[in-house]
Design an enzyme around this catalytic site. Sequence first.
Site, short mmCIF file in Angstrom:
data_model
loop_
_atom_site.label_atom_id
_atom_site.label_comp_id
_atom_site.label_asym_id
_atom_site.label_seq_id
_atom_site.Cartn_x
_atom_site.Cartn_y
_atom_site.Cartn_z
N CYS A 1 21.86 -4.31 10.05
CA CYS A 1 22.93 -3.58 9.42
C CYS A 1 23.46 -4.42 8.25
CB CYS A 1 24.11 -3.29 10.34
SG CYS A 1 23.67 -2.30 11.76
N ARG B 1 18.17 -5.02 5.44
CA ARG B 1 18.86 -5.31 6.70
C ARG B 1 18.85 -4.12 7.66
NH1 ARG B 1 21.95 -9.85 6.26
NH2 ARG B 1 23.15 -9.25 8.08
N TRP C 1 20.93 -0.38 11.09
CA TRP C 1 19.76 -0.58 11.93
C TRP C 1 20.27 -0.36 13.34
CZ3 TRP C 1 18.11 -3.93 15.85
CH2 TRP C 1 16.71 -3.96 16.08
N ASN D 1 28.93 -4.75 11.38
CA ASN D 1 27.60 -5.29 11.63
C ASN D 1 27.70 -6.22 12.82
OD1 ASN D 1 25.82 -8.00 9.97
ND2 ASN D 1 25.09 -6.63 11.54
N GLY D 2 26.84 -5.97 13.83
CA GLY D 2 26.87 -6.81 15.02
C GLY D 2 26.95 -5.95 16.27
N GLU E 1 0.16 -15.61 11.99
CA GLU E 1 0.97 -15.09 10.89
C GLU E 1 0.19 -14.02 10.11
OE1 GLU E 1 3.90 -15.08 10.07
OE2 GLU E 1 3.92 -14.54 7.96
N LYS F 1 1.63 -10.25 9.76
CA LYS F 1 1.83 -9.61 8.47
C LYS F 1 1.05 -8.30 8.44
CE LYS F 1 4.04 -11.79 7.32
NZ LYS F 1 5.45 -11.95 7.48
N GLU G 1 2.59 -5.60 10.88
CA GLU G 1 3.95 -5.12 10.64
C GLU G 1 4.04 -4.21 9.42
OE1 GLU G 1 7.03 -8.07 10.01
OE2 GLU G 1 5.74 -9.32 8.77
N HIS H 1 -12.38 -16.72 26.05
CA HIS H 1 -11.67 -16.62 27.32
C HIS H 1 -11.04 -15.24 27.51
CE1 HIS H 1 -12.30 -20.86 28.08
NE2 HIS H 1 -12.03 -21.05 26.79
N LYS I 1 15.08 -7.09 8.27
CA LYS I 1 14.74 -8.45 7.89
C LYS I 1 15.48 -9.50 8.70
CE LYS I 1 13.63 -11.45 4.19
NZ LYS I 1 12.25 -11.48 4.66
#
Lengths: 190, 605
Positions: B2, B27, B74, B100-101, B479, B483, B486, B502, B600
């Site tokens: 948010c 955000r 969000w 926000n929170g 990574e 990337k 996502e 394995h 983000k």
Amino acid sequence: MIHYLDGHVTSVLVNGGWLDPSHPWGLLSVTETLLARRHDSAVAESARIHERALVGDHVVVGEDCDVGPGAVISAGSCLQDNVSVGANSVIERSILSTDARVGAGVVLRDSVVGPGATVGDGVVSPGGRADVILEGRLYTDRRLGSIIGDRAEVGANVTLTAGSRVGAEAVVGPGTVLHGDVRERVEVTH
Amino acid sequence: MCGITACIGADNSVDSLVDGLQRLEYRGYDSAGIAVKNGSGISLTKRVGEVSELVAAVEQNPIAGDYGIGHTRWATHGGVTDGNAHPHTDESGRIAVVHNGIISNFQSLRSDLESRGHVFSSETDTEVVPHLIEENLRDGATPEEAFRAAVGSLSGSYAIAAIIGDEEAIFATRSGSPLVLGVGDGEYFLASDVPAFIQHTARVVYLHDGDFVVTRADGYEITDSAGRAVDRPVEHVEWDPETATKGGYEHYMYKEIHEQPGALRRTTQGRLNTHAGGVELEEFPPESFADVKQVHLLAMGTSHHAGMYAASLLNSRGIPAYAFMAGEYSVIKPPVTPDTLVVAVSQSGETADTLDAVRRARAAGARTLAVTNVVGSSITRECDDELLIRAGPEIGVAATKTFSSQVTALTLLTERIVEDVTGAKSPAARDLMEALSRLPGDVQEVLDTSMAREIAIEYEGSDAYFFIGRGVAHPVALEGALKFKEISYEHAEGFAASELKHGPLALVTPLSPVFAIFTGHDDEATLSNVKEVQARGAPVIAITSDRSGEVTEFADHVLRIPDTHPDIAGVLANVQLQLVAYHAADLLERPIDKPRNLAKCVTVE
């Protein structure tokens, strides 16, 4: 270097003097003219200049450059960011582009080194005047040492005679004496 | 998660608010809304979807106001609906609040308020705030007193901004969620992050937890929870406003990938001494880490991969180091001693999981060090020391340049720690410093010459994409896969190269290309893993600096990287993988800067 850019050049507005470096030697004379306008040198704070190196007046040294002991950088020279110059090398009226690596005991006069290029120990580009052919046209008696392209590698003790050019990403083997041009991505040895 | 904005003092607040929300969209982008106040009352517009939906709504039914608040959401509490979009109001419509929170005690507050006759119109935790303010106002409190009293009954994490009644002011506070104040010429801004108002002003006040700020058209006043005045310095942000725009690139991510040479130059600026072959960190002079016995690296997501990278470097130099997912750290409770150095890695410096882990480490007596991109962020206040990665603002949700800068900053830190603990530079130090000083140019070379788009076209439509590597290439494989998945929504997994046989090898088919990362260290072992997957018919794309040897002979395709020190080759390989992921997602026309369900800066646990 321009042909690396994909985009189109449209227009630029200029407020002030217009110096036109349309040829390689123009790049050097324009730099020299601009630097002569200031009385001292501009050395970035993050550059490391060895206490026994000599950086003359009318010189620019960019961020994070490294200049070794005994090196001499004299008037009309520009070291862009993150350039390293080894011990006892002499750089006169030359442009060293970002990330260029110059070894020890090198002499570069009237020369341009491209971004990321490597110049080995003992390389000599003594400068002077030369006849240069550019895009099929002959230009006589131009003051031009040598031009080393982007990310090219010039080996130790190579001699680059006046007017010689090394293409981008080309490799010149150690000890070679170069007259004229080496094309892009070509490897030449002695 | 948010983003909130507020502004006062400008001629028309709507444009500034909407513009700010667009810059905070990284955000969250489930829904967005603004509330502005003019002489008559509060005008409210909110819409499900990206901020562009809100822009369209405002264009259709213009609203105007001298000051106001905005929010991009969000979702945490309550689904993605117009009703749950912020700002929230009380029944009278005279109070509007953005938040926000997470308010953890909202259930009990809500039942109490409902029992006293309040009617709620959303499922959010936030809506308790306007009702609480309204109740206090009714009891005769001034708007500021009412705001303070309402906030006083909240627990959890929050950054809140409110407009209340006819008072021409914005009331705001923070606790556990970010909030910054922008000081302009006759105009003031509040936002979750600086890019929201960087177009208007570069003068910023970083508010601390527990600060209250009342902003009016002619100034602002910061106080603590008891109402005592607090002095917070006005800092100048050295970001070029351009860096928070797309600057001609189609996506922020693509722009940020191409900003890496510059970002890395800033990361290493003044920190490398290639003459002496060592690091010079202003923040950490020699001997800073002389008493460190072990290192814990705490982070989430991409930052965790950077942490794993550093752990690998530290271990190979004889320093015991462990990379933990910060979200697991408080659960598994690894033993912490006073000679444990805890390094918390967070791009935003606001990652809730990481902040929580840091608090646990501090409580257990560890020394803490934040590695972050954001000056003045929460993590820099929670930790004893900080090392800034100086990558510049990153807007794309998928982290790119910050990973490269994190790994580089952590590599510098590693050399400092090794030198302090062992009393000598690591044998690799000189070559590594030389390689680091070449890194920006090497990254530029990768960007100029990459064949990643051709690879993405060649393998479009595969069943799955696998990434393998060993040593520092293992976190790079993870990574690369992160990337890829996502932003493309395709199935992608990263493995340690040795792990393949394995289990994961069962997934390998001719329709699952394998990206194998070679750093120049232990390449032969990785090569035998490559041969295993090739025997199962999978195409192999090698990321290597090898020009003539066996690697190129065995790979179906090669993504070349410049020859460099093996310890830092992973950064170059990662740039190739960033480009592969970007182009794969671009071919699929995915919303690259705003992948679904993600945001983000993860400020909730």
